[in-house]
Design a protein around this motif. Structure first.
Motif, PDB file in Angstrom:
ATOM      1  N   PHE A 139     -11.214  -7.128  16.934  1.00  0.00           N
ATOM      2  CA  PHE A 139     -12.249  -6.481  16.136  1.00  0.00           C
ATOM      3  C   PHE A 139     -13.344  -5.991  17.074  1.00  0.00           C
ATOM      4  CE2 PHE A 139     -10.052  -9.275  13.285  1.00  0.00           C
ATOM      5  CZ  PHE A 139      -9.950  -8.540  12.114  1.00  0.00           C
ATOM      6  N   THR A 140     -13.615  -4.700  17.028  1.00  0.00           N
ATOM      7  CA  THR A 140     -14.617  -4.109  17.909  1.00  0.00           C
ATOM      8  C   THR A 140     -15.375  -3.018  17.172  1.00  0.00           C
ATOM      9  OG1 THR A 140     -14.964  -2.894  19.982  1.00  0.00           O
ATOM     10  CG2 THR A 140     -12.869  -2.517  18.832  1.00  0.00           C
ATOM     11  N   THR A 141     -16.611  -2.794  17.581  1.00  0.00           N
ATOM     12  CA  THR A 141     -17.395  -1.689  17.017  1.00  0.00           C
ATOM     13  C   THR A 141     -17.221  -0.415  17.834  1.00  0.00           C
ATOM     14  OG1 THR A 141     -19.323  -2.366  18.325  1.00  0.00           O
ATOM     15  CG2 THR A 141     -19.146  -3.262  16.081  1.00  0.00           C
ATOM     16  N   SER A 142     -16.455  -0.491  18.930  1.00  0.00           N
ATOM     17  CA  SER A 142     -16.325   0.633  19.863  1.00  0.00           C
ATOM     18  C   SER A 142     -14.923   1.242  19.799  1.00  0.00           C
ATOM     19  CB  SER A 142     -16.621   0.182  21.296  1.00  0.00           C
ATOM     20  OG  SER A 142     -17.881  -0.440  21.387  1.00  0.00           O
ATOM     21  N   PRO A 143     -14.776   2.414  19.200  1.00  0.00           N
ATOM     22  CA  PRO A 143     -13.448   3.051  19.165  1.00  0.00           C
ATOM     23  C   PRO A 143     -12.854   3.247  20.554  1.00  0.00           C
ATOM     24  CG  PRO A 143     -14.992   4.207  17.713  1.00  0.00           C
ATOM     25  CD  PRO A 143     -15.797   3.217  18.498  1.00  0.00           C
ATOM     26  N   SER A 144     -13.710   3.412  21.550  1.00  0.00           N
ATOM     27  CA  SER A 144     -13.222   3.656  22.910  1.00  0.00           C
ATOM     28  C   SER A 144     -12.522   2.445  23.511  1.00  0.00           C
ATOM     29  CB  SER A 144     -14.397   4.065  23.817  1.00  0.00           C
ATOM     30  OG  SER A 144     -15.361   3.023  23.881  1.00  0.00           O
ATOM     31  N   LYS A 145     -12.689   1.262  22.892  1.00  0.00           N
ATOM     32  CA  LYS A 145     -12.075   0.052  23.440  1.00  0.00           C
ATOM     33  C   LYS A 145     -10.683  -0.236  22.870  1.00  0.00           C
ATOM     34  CE  LYS A 145     -16.267  -2.407  24.824  1.00  0.00           C
ATOM     35  NZ  LYS A 145     -17.064  -3.645  24.696  1.00  0.00           N
ATOM     36  N   ALA A 146     -10.222   0.611  21.945  1.00  0.00           N
ATOM     37  CA  ALA A 146      -8.941   0.338  21.294  1.00  0.00           C
ATOM     38  C   ALA A 146      -7.790   0.294  22.291  1.00  0.00           C
ATOM     39  CB  ALA A 146      -8.681   1.382  20.212  1.00  0.00           C
ATOM     40  N   ALA A 147      -7.701   1.294  23.151  1.00  0.00           N
ATOM     41  CA  ALA A 147      -6.592   1.342  24.111  1.00  0.00           C
ATOM     42  C   ALA A 147      -6.662   0.164  25.070  1.00  0.00           C
ATOM     43  CB  ALA A 147      -6.622   2.658  24.886  1.00  0.00           C
ATOM     44  N   ASP A 148      -7.875  -0.184  25.498  1.00  0.00           N
ATOM     45  CA  ASP A 148      -8.027  -1.312  26.404  1.00  0.00           C
ATOM     46  C   ASP A 148      -7.616  -2.616  25.726  1.00  0.00           C
ATOM     47  OD1 ASP A 148      -8.569  -1.206  29.088  1.00  0.00           O
ATOM     48  OD2 ASP A 148     -10.617  -1.964  28.892  1.00  0.00           O
ATOM     49  N   GLY A 149      -7.986  -2.760  24.462  1.00  0.00           N
ATOM     50  CA  GLY A 149      -7.616  -3.960  23.733  1.00  0.00           C
ATOM     51  C   GLY A 149      -6.116  -4.155  23.676  1.00  0.00           C
ATOM     52  N   ARG A 150      -5.388  -3.063  23.444  1.00  0.00           N
ATOM     53  CA  ARG A 150      -3.915  -3.157  23.404  1.00  0.00           C
ATOM     54  C   ARG A 150      -3.360  -3.454  24.791  1.00  0.00           C
ATOM     55  NH1 ARG A 150      -4.936   1.051  19.592  1.00  0.00           N
ATOM     56  NH2 ARG A 150      -4.314   0.404  17.492  1.00  0.00           N
ATOM     57  N   ARG A 151      -3.963  -2.872  25.819  1.00  0.00           N
ATOM     58  CA  ARG A 151      -3.518  -3.153  27.183  1.00  0.00           C
ATOM     59  C   ARG A 151      -3.664  -4.633  27.515  1.00  0.00           C
ATOM     60  NH1 ARG A 151      -6.202  -4.087  31.820  1.00  0.00           N
ATOM     61  NH2 ARG A 151      -8.220  -3.490  30.932  1.00  0.00           N
ATOM     62  N   LEU A 152      -4.712  -5.250  27.006  1.00  0.00           N
ATOM     63  CA  LEU A 152      -4.992  -6.649  27.301  1.00  0.00           C
ATOM     64  C   LEU A 152      -4.133  -7.610  26.488  1.00  0.00           C
ATOM     65  CD1 LEU A 152      -8.873  -6.316  27.425  1.00  0.00           C
ATOM     66  CD2 LEU A 152      -7.393  -6.782  29.377  1.00  0.00           C
ATOM     67  N   GLY A 153      -3.501  -7.111  25.417  1.00  0.00           N
ATOM     68  CA  GLY A 153      -2.611  -7.967  24.647  1.00  0.00           C
ATOM     69  C   GLY A 153      -2.811  -7.969  23.150  1.00  0.00           C
ATOM     70  N   ALA A 154      -3.753  -7.161  22.631  1.00  0.00           N
ATOM     71  CA  ALA A 154      -3.956  -7.107  21.186  1.00  0.00           C
ATOM     72  C   ALA A 154      -2.798  -6.373  20.511  1.00  0.00           C
ATOM     73  CB  ALA A 154      -5.276  -6.417  20.863  1.00  0.00           C
ATOM     74  N   ASP A 155      -2.302  -6.938  19.410  1.00  0.00           N
ATOM     75  CA  ASP A 155      -1.248  -6.291  18.632  1.00  0.00           C
ATOM     76  C   ASP A 155      -1.831  -5.255  17.672  1.00  0.00           C
ATOM     77  OD1 ASP A 155       1.219  -7.995  19.359  1.00  0.00           O
ATOM     78  OD2 ASP A 155      -0.303  -9.480  18.864  1.00  0.00           O
ATOM     79  N   GLU A 156      -3.056  -5.489  17.235  1.00  0.00           N
ATOM     80  CA  GLU A 156      -3.763  -4.553  16.358  1.00  0.00           C
ATOM     81  C   GLU A 156      -5.204  -4.456  16.832  1.00  0.00           C
ATOM     82  OE1 GLU A 156      -3.607  -5.477  12.155  1.00  0.00           O
ATOM     83  OE2 GLU A 156      -1.861  -6.773  12.478  1.00  0.00           O
ATOM     84  N   VAL A 157      -5.826  -3.314  16.565  1.00  0.00           N
ATOM     85  CA  VAL A 157      -7.246  -3.136  16.821  1.00  0.00           C
ATOM     86  C   VAL A 157      -7.892  -2.638  15.540  1.00  0.00           C
ATOM     87  CG1 VAL A 157      -9.021  -1.971  18.177  1.00  0.00           C
ATOM     88  CG2 VAL A 157      -6.854  -2.629  19.261  1.00  0.00           C
ATOM     89  N   CYS A 158      -8.944  -3.331  15.096  1.00  0.00           N
ATOM     90  CA  CYS A 158      -9.665  -2.973  13.878  1.00  0.00           C
ATOM     91  C   CYS A 158     -11.082  -2.563  14.248  1.00  0.00           C
ATOM     92  CB  CYS A 158      -9.704  -4.154  12.919  1.00  0.00           C
ATOM     93  SG  CYS A 158     -10.684  -3.856  11.425  1.00  0.00           S
ATOM     94  N   LEU A 159     -11.479  -1.384  13.821  1.00  0.00           N
ATOM     95  CA  LEU A 159     -12.855  -0.934  14.016  1.00  0.00           C
ATOM     96  C   LEU A 159     -13.712  -1.626  12.956  1.00  0.00           C
ATOM     97  CD1 LEU A 159     -14.656   0.945  15.716  1.00  0.00           C
ATOM     98  CD2 LEU A 159     -14.240   2.720  13.987  1.00  0.00           C
ATOM     99  N   SER A 160     -14.494  -2.601  13.365  1.00  0.00           N
ATOM    100  CA  SER A 160     -15.211  -3.443  12.403  1.00  0.00           C
ATOM    101  C   SER A 160     -16.337  -2.722  11.684  1.00  0.00           C
ATOM    102  CB  SER A 160     -15.750  -4.696  13.098  1.00  0.00           C
ATOM    103  OG  SER A 160     -16.529  -4.351  14.220  1.00  0.00           O
ATOM    104  N   SER A 161     -16.737  -1.570  12.174  1.00  0.00           N
ATOM    105  CA  SER A 161     -17.761  -0.778  11.483  1.00  0.00           C
ATOM    106  C   SER A 161     -17.169   0.097  10.376  1.00  0.00           C
ATOM    107  CB  SER A 161     -18.503   0.105  12.491  1.00  0.00           C
ATOM    108  OG  SER A 161     -17.589   0.918  13.203  1.00  0.00           O
ATOM    109  N   ASP A 162     -15.839   0.078  10.222  1.00  0.00           N
ATOM    110  CA  ASP A 162     -15.156   0.859   9.189  1.00  0.00           C
ATOM    111  C   ASP A 162     -14.810  -0.070   8.025  1.00  0.00           C
ATOM    112  OD1 ASP A 162     -13.374   2.236   7.566  1.00  0.00           O
ATOM    113  OD2 ASP A 162     -12.320   3.194   9.237  1.00  0.00           O
TER     114      ASP A 162
END
Length: 346
Positions: free
Chosen positions: A203-226
């Motif tokens: 869960f992140t407020t930064s859309p720009s971190k989505a790709a990095d989150g998946r690279r680090l091991g996240a299976d899903e990324v949720c934009l918490s401000s949405d």
């Protein structure tokens, strides 16, 4: 005298300073510090944001280096070994928590690596220095490859701060786990939860971190401000590790937990979070918890786990004289994801 960097008061920048270390005693290990990670707690302490700083303050509790001397009773370390020191350098040793290997919850108060007080009643000085002397029982073995040493340093705080609650709440295969925030703590939480076999939702407020989150091991990324993305995950998570160190609505994340789910807070904001609605807890028997680093035994377990799984921190290595700029960048979340000081530059 030992070269170091210190804050003399809350409003002053860190600057060169000399400190005195004790001579190694019979049970002590002396470590030449090679790298020291930069934790947000360092900044909080240097600027007295928790209103308990003892000045002069030499921060730094993500320490890795090489053993250069050992006391006559030391049996687990020898000169030349790689070693680490985390957030604690002592505890009472006889309370229930200490007896159970949970020194971080010492009922008489553990001794912090910096901002002590130390056993002699003075102030402890941390890793922004050339060397440190620590009793053997609070020194840790480093089993990573030496070329990764700089990236190992943040494991001594960011690693154990996230590993301990994930381990305590038995995160593993078949669990859906949320990690809130992708900073110094959050990026370690993603890596460790993934290595434990969980399905990881970042869960992140930064859309720009989505790709990095998946690279680090996240299976899903949720934009918490949405709101739509958050609503789609209501009642879906077994466990949440919340790493955000700024006040925010805990209520929004409690709604994501299944019945009997737990959200653990590890971020330490300067000001309190808004209180959640109690019905978010009682209607689903949810729990809101907190966690503080880990004991020495668990910290060694974490280091060994990370070595086995090839986990280190994502870092930016800096010179010692860059520390004040690094603090300002850290406040802006302008680092991926941990600064580490090369102590050869001191």
């Amino acid at each position: 005298m030992v070269k170091a960097y210190a804050a003399q008061m809350a409003s002053s920048p860190l600057a060169p300073f000399e400190i005195t270390r004790r001579a190694p005693g019979p049970e002590d290990v002396q470590i030449a510090i090679l790298y020291c990670g930069v934790c947000h707690s360092d900044l909080h302490t240097a600027r007295n944001e928790w209103h308990n700083t003892i000045y002069p303050s030499v921060p730094g509790h993500e320490i890795v280096g090489r053993v250069v001397a050992v006391g006559e009773r030391v049996s687990r370390f020898k000169v030349g070994d790689l070693a680490g020191v985390g957030c604690m350098v002592d505890s009472c040793g006889h309370c229930a928590s200490c007896a159970e290997g949970e020194e971080q919850y010492c009922e008489n108060g553990f001794t912090g690596t910096y901002n002590g007080p130390d056993a002699g009643g003075g102030n402890t000085y941390g890793g922004y220095s050339h060397n440190i002397v620590v009793k053997e029982s609070f020194v840790l073995h480093i089993k990573h490859d030496e070329k990764e040493l700089a990236a190992v340093a943040p494991l001594l705080c960011a690693g154990i701060t996230t590993y301990s609650p994930l381990r305590h709440w038995r995160v593993g295969p078949g669990m859906k786990v949320g990690i809130v925030g992708l900073g110094g703590l959050g990026h370690m939480g993603v890596k460790i939860a993934h290595a434990m076999g969980a399905h990881v939702v970042l869960f992140t407020t930064s859309p720009s971190k989505a790709a990095d989150g998946r690279r680090l091991g996240a299976d899903e990324v949720c934009l918490s401000s949405d709101p739509a993305q958050m609503a789609a995950r209501a009642g879906s998570l077994d466990y949440i590790l919340n790493t955000v160190a700024a006040p925010h609505r805990l209520e929004d994340y409690l709604q994501l937990l299944r019945r009997d789910g737990t959200m653990t807070l590890v971020g330490a904001p300067e000001n309190p979070h808004p209180s959640p609605n109690v019905f978010s807890l009682i209607m689903k028997r949810r729990s809101l918890a907190g966690s503080l680093i880990g004991g020495i035994r668990e910290t060694q377990e974490m280091l060994d786990f990370c070595a086995r799984h090839g986990i280190v921190s994502d870092i930016e290595t800096i010179r010692m004289d860059y520390i004040n700029t690094a603090y300002e960048r850290m406040l802006k979340s302008d680092v991926k994801y941990r600064f580490v000081i090369d102590m050869a530059t001191l």
